[in-house]
Design a protein around this motif. Structure first.
Motif, short mmCIF file in Angstrom:
data_model
loop_
_atom_site.label_atom_id
_atom_site.label_comp_id
_atom_site.label_asym_id
_atom_site.label_seq_id
_atom_site.Cartn_x
_atom_site.Cartn_y
_atom_site.Cartn_z
N ALA A 89 0.83 -1.20 0.00
CA ALA A 89 0.00 0.00 0.00
C ALA A 89 0.87 1.26 0.00
CB ALA A 89 -0.94 0.00 1.21
N VAL A 90 2.00 1.22 0.70
CA VAL A 90 2.93 2.35 0.70
C VAL A 90 3.56 2.51 -0.69
CG1 VAL A 90 5.10 3.24 1.65
CG2 VAL A 90 3.40 2.18 3.16
N ILE A 91 3.95 1.38 -1.29
CA ILE A 91 4.52 1.44 -2.63
C ILE A 91 3.51 2.00 -3.63
CG2 ILE A 91 5.39 0.02 -4.54
CD1 ILE A 91 6.57 -1.88 -2.45
N SER A 92 2.27 1.53 -3.54
CA SER A 92 1.21 2.05 -4.40
C SER A 92 1.04 3.55 -4.23
CB SER A 92 -0.10 1.33 -4.09
OG SER A 92 -1.17 1.88 -4.84
N ILE A 120 1.55 9.19 -6.17
CA ILE A 120 2.11 10.53 -5.94
C ILE A 120 2.95 10.96 -7.15
CG2 ILE A 120 3.78 11.83 -4.56
CD1 ILE A 120 2.79 10.33 -2.11
N LEU A 121 3.72 10.02 -7.71
CA LEU A 121 4.48 10.34 -8.92
C LEU A 121 3.56 10.72 -10.07
CD1 LEU A 121 7.42 7.74 -9.04
CD2 LEU A 121 7.59 10.23 -8.87
N LEU A 122 2.42 10.05 -10.18
CA LEU A 122 1.46 10.40 -11.23
C LEU A 122 0.90 11.80 -11.01
CD1 LEU A 122 -0.53 7.06 -11.68
CD2 LEU A 122 0.98 8.16 -13.34
N CYS A 166 -7.08 10.09 -6.06
CA CYS A 166 -6.54 8.72 -5.93
C CYS A 166 -5.55 8.62 -4.77
CB CYS A 166 -5.86 8.31 -7.23
SG CYS A 166 -6.96 8.10 -8.64
N THR A 167 -4.74 9.65 -4.62
CA THR A 167 -3.76 9.67 -3.53
C THR A 167 -4.46 9.67 -2.17
OG1 THR A 167 -2.23 10.93 -4.93
CG2 THR A 167 -1.80 10.93 -2.55
N VAL A 168 -5.46 10.50 -2.03
CA VAL A 168 -6.20 10.56 -0.76
C VAL A 168 -6.87 9.23 -0.47
CG1 VAL A 168 -8.14 11.65 0.43
CG2 VAL A 168 -6.57 13.06 -0.92
N ALA A 169 -7.47 8.61 -1.50
CA ALA A 169 -8.11 7.31 -1.31
C ALA A 169 -7.12 6.26 -0.87
CB ALA A 169 -8.80 6.88 -2.61
N ASN A 170 -5.92 6.27 -1.45
CA ASN A 170 -4.89 5.32 -1.05
C ASN A 170 -4.48 5.51 0.40
OD1 ASN A 170 -2.29 3.89 -0.85
ND2 ASN A 170 -2.34 3.79 -3.05
N ALA A 227 3.30 2.03 -9.04
CA ALA A 227 1.90 1.87 -8.63
C ALA A 227 1.41 0.45 -8.90
CB ALA A 227 1.02 2.89 -9.36
N THR A 228 1.85 -0.14 -10.01
CA THR A 228 1.43 -1.50 -10.36
C THR A 228 2.01 -2.52 -9.38
OG1 THR A 228 1.32 -0.88 -12.69
CG2 THR A 228 1.41 -3.23 -12.18
N ILE A 229 3.25 -2.34 -8.97
CA ILE A 229 3.84 -3.23 -7.97
C ILE A 229 3.03 -3.17 -6.68
CG2 ILE A 229 5.87 -3.59 -6.50
CD1 ILE A 229 7.59 -2.64 -8.87
N GLY A 230 2.61 -1.98 -6.31
CA GLY A 230 1.78 -1.84 -5.12
C GLY A 230 0.46 -2.58 -5.24
N VAL A 231 -0.14 -2.54 -6.44
CA VAL A 231 -1.39 -3.27 -6.66
C VAL A 231 -1.17 -4.77 -6.46
CG1 VAL A 231 -3.13 -3.89 -8.39
CG2 VAL A 231 -2.32 -1.53 -8.23
#
Length: 563
Positions: free
Chosen positions: A99-102, A107-109, A211-215, A148-152
């Motif tokens: 979840a942190v990695i995601s 954030i980069l996006l 998306c960032t806030v939701a994560n 983000a994909t690795i986090g998923v």
């Protein structure tokens, strides 16, 4: 599709199965976690094609291919996440870290969408004078998507596993996965719609900011429930056991096979006296792995050299996977047309009238919502009406393979409907001489694309649960934790294959130019239709030849329990 998310639910022995941890007190935290992380993931995944086209001036078909690869990774990586959780870190740690990695990826996006230096100058979509992204800009964009994909990979299916670990009773597992599935689809539908709407009408920065806030909220909810969770003790990955069988069979290939059960190793079962059994004769080369030789076992009967000796159960487990593999392979070619359809529908939507009334405009990236909606609405209808009707006429429930077969028919039928819809769009575009006009909109409502998507969604409501139930029911007991991950795996492979198919079509035909008004996308859909029909024929042969390992009543009881 509830059972498709149970991959890994047998990942661990419960270290505190009768303790105070676990139970329904954990349900709000798990559900909130799934909601937040799914809102974040679906928000960027289902809009990444449009984002690359509009903000990075990537050619439309190239963006569709990249999008297929990205979506394929989001389906393949959860298998890796499940293996890591099973074999080393456990669910809680994998979810927390992932979840942190995601979050870092999202954030980069956000940065790529808000900092002008990180994206090329804006221009009209499709213009030949657009300046493409630099290597640095593409590098940062692809880094963000990769992270983000690795986090998923460590959250999507592992959250379901974590939730299942909190309960002991099978009926509680079923109830949990009902809610888990609803949360999955509802969150995906809301996110794909809302995030796309914000991107279209406000900005991409705000969209990815949501998306960032939701994560963050999803990760926070998960950590807040940490003191209530029942955690598992990781075990050795089941794939290592399969590798043991192959290596042991090769190493003992010169030993003659025996007809005596006592010459084969049976796993000790406590103090119980077990009758010696010989392995089945199918794929008998693998039987060498269970032949006992001097020094293979310890005094207590356990295996001393696992890469040289395996139990009969392990051998039979691998044989079961081999028997299932032809049916599993048909899943790849069932999902590949659907993956291509998902990518191409965005290109069609961008060139069509997306207004519903004077004030509402459907975002191109939200077309997938129609698939989600059709699947979600179909599942209860199938349970309440279709299965009882089937029972009334046949006096038994449909088997998993029969459900999958119905899904095949609906899915390749959706390709034919897509082809007819695209043909109509092309005729209208040509009648208005829109070929070569940058950013032109065909005066045809995007709602014409809803019927094929609805058919595909209904097909998924049949074949996804059918596939998951089939693998869960037929896989060996020792591999229940990875059985339903097979569905995720063939979906991921299908998205990779879809990118290759689109590339092949572009290199060998003129059906998919950058200006789709000059192409023949309808031909692509007809090819997918033929592919689906041929794959269905192969599936029928495999299903007809396959023999269920359990009695018919197993299917009946499983179906009844889901009613």
């Amino acid at each position: 599709m509830e059972v498709s998310f149970t991959a890994g639910d047998g990942e661990a022995e419960l270290s505190n199965s009768h303790g105070k941890r676990g139970g329904w007190i954990t349900f709000p935290f798990i559900t909130a976690t799934m909601t937040g992380l799914t809102l974040a993931t679906a928000g960027w995944v289902f809009n990444v094609i449009v984002y690359m086209i509009e903000e990075f001036n990537v050619k439309s078909v190239d963006a569709a291919q990249i999008g297929s690869v990205v979506f394929g990774c989001t389906m393949m990586f959860p298998v890796i996440g499940g293996i890591v959780a099973d074999s080393s870190l456990g669910c809680f740690n994998v979810i927390s870290i992932s979840a942190v990695i995601s979050l870092l990826g999202v954030i980069l996006l956000v940065l790529t969408s808000t900092l002008h230096v990180l994206r090329p100058p804006p221009c009209q979509t499709g213009s030949i004078q657009c300046i493409g992204p630099s290597k640095m800009q593409l590098g940062i964009l692809f880094t963000a998507i990769t992270v983000a994909t690795i986090g998923v990979g460590g959250t999507r299916f592992t959250v379901g596993t974590m939730g299942a670990l909190q309960f002991d009773k099978p009926e509680h597992h079923r109830r949990f996965f009902d809610w888990f599935t609803f949360t999955w689809y509802a969150s995906s539908a809301v996110s794909a719609t809302a995030i796309a709407y914000v991107a279209d009408n406000v900005s991409w920065g705000w969209a990815y900011g949501i998306c960032t806030v939701a994560n963050i909220l999803g990760l926070t909810a998960f950590l807040l429930g940490s003191r209530f969770y029942r955690r598992g003790k990781p075990q050795k990955s089941p794939f290592i056991g399969l590798a043991h069988v192959v290596v042991a069979a090769i190493r003992k290939r010169n030993m003659p096979l025996s007809l005596k059960g006592e010459d084969y190793y049976m796993k000790p079962q406590g103090n119980a006296n077990m009758e010696a059994q010989t392995p089945t004769k199918i794929f008998k080369f693998l039987n060498h792995a269970a032949l006992t030789a001097e020094g293979d076992t310890r005094l207590d009967g356990s295996v001393a050299k696992p890469w040289k000796l395996c139990s009969v159960e392990q051998v039979e487990d691998l044989k079961t996977l081999i028997r299932i593999s032809p049916i599993w392979s048909t899943g790849i070619f069932l999902a590949t047309p659907l993956a291509i359809q998902t990518s191409l529908i965005n290109l069609q939507a961008l060139s069509m009238d997306r207004h519903i009334g004077p004030h509402v405009k459907v975002p191109a990236g939200s077309m997938v919502v129609f698939i989600f909606s059709a699947t979600s609405l179909s599942l209860p209808l199938i349970d309440r009406y279709f299965i009882p009707t089937w029972k009334f006429f046949t006096r038994k429930s449909p088997t998993p393979l029969q459900r999958v077969g119905i899904g095949h028919v609906l899915c390749f039928s959706s390709m034919a409907v897509s082809a007819l819809g695209e043909l109509k769009r092309l005729k209208i575009a040509h009648s208005h001489h829109l070929q070569g006009q940058v950013g032109s909109v065909t005066p045809m409502s995007v709602l014409w694309m809803v019927p094929p998507l609805a058919l595909a969604g209904i097909g998924e409501a049949f074949h996804f649960p059918g596939n998951a139930l089939f693998y869960y029911q037929e896989f060996p007991e020792t591999l229940k934790s990875t059985s339903t991950a097979m569905v995720s795996m063939f979906i991921g492979i299908a998205f990779y294959l879809s990118s290759a198919v689109i590339g092949l079509v572009r290199r060998t035909t003129v059906w998919l130019p950058d200006d789709i008004n000059k192409g023949r996308m309808d031909y692509v859909y007809w090819v997918l239709f033929v592919m689906g029909v041929l794959n269905y024929g192969f599936y029928l042969v495999c299903a007809w030849l396959y023999k269920y390992k359990g009695p018919e009543k197993v299917v009946e009881s499983n179906t009844s329990s889901s009613d």
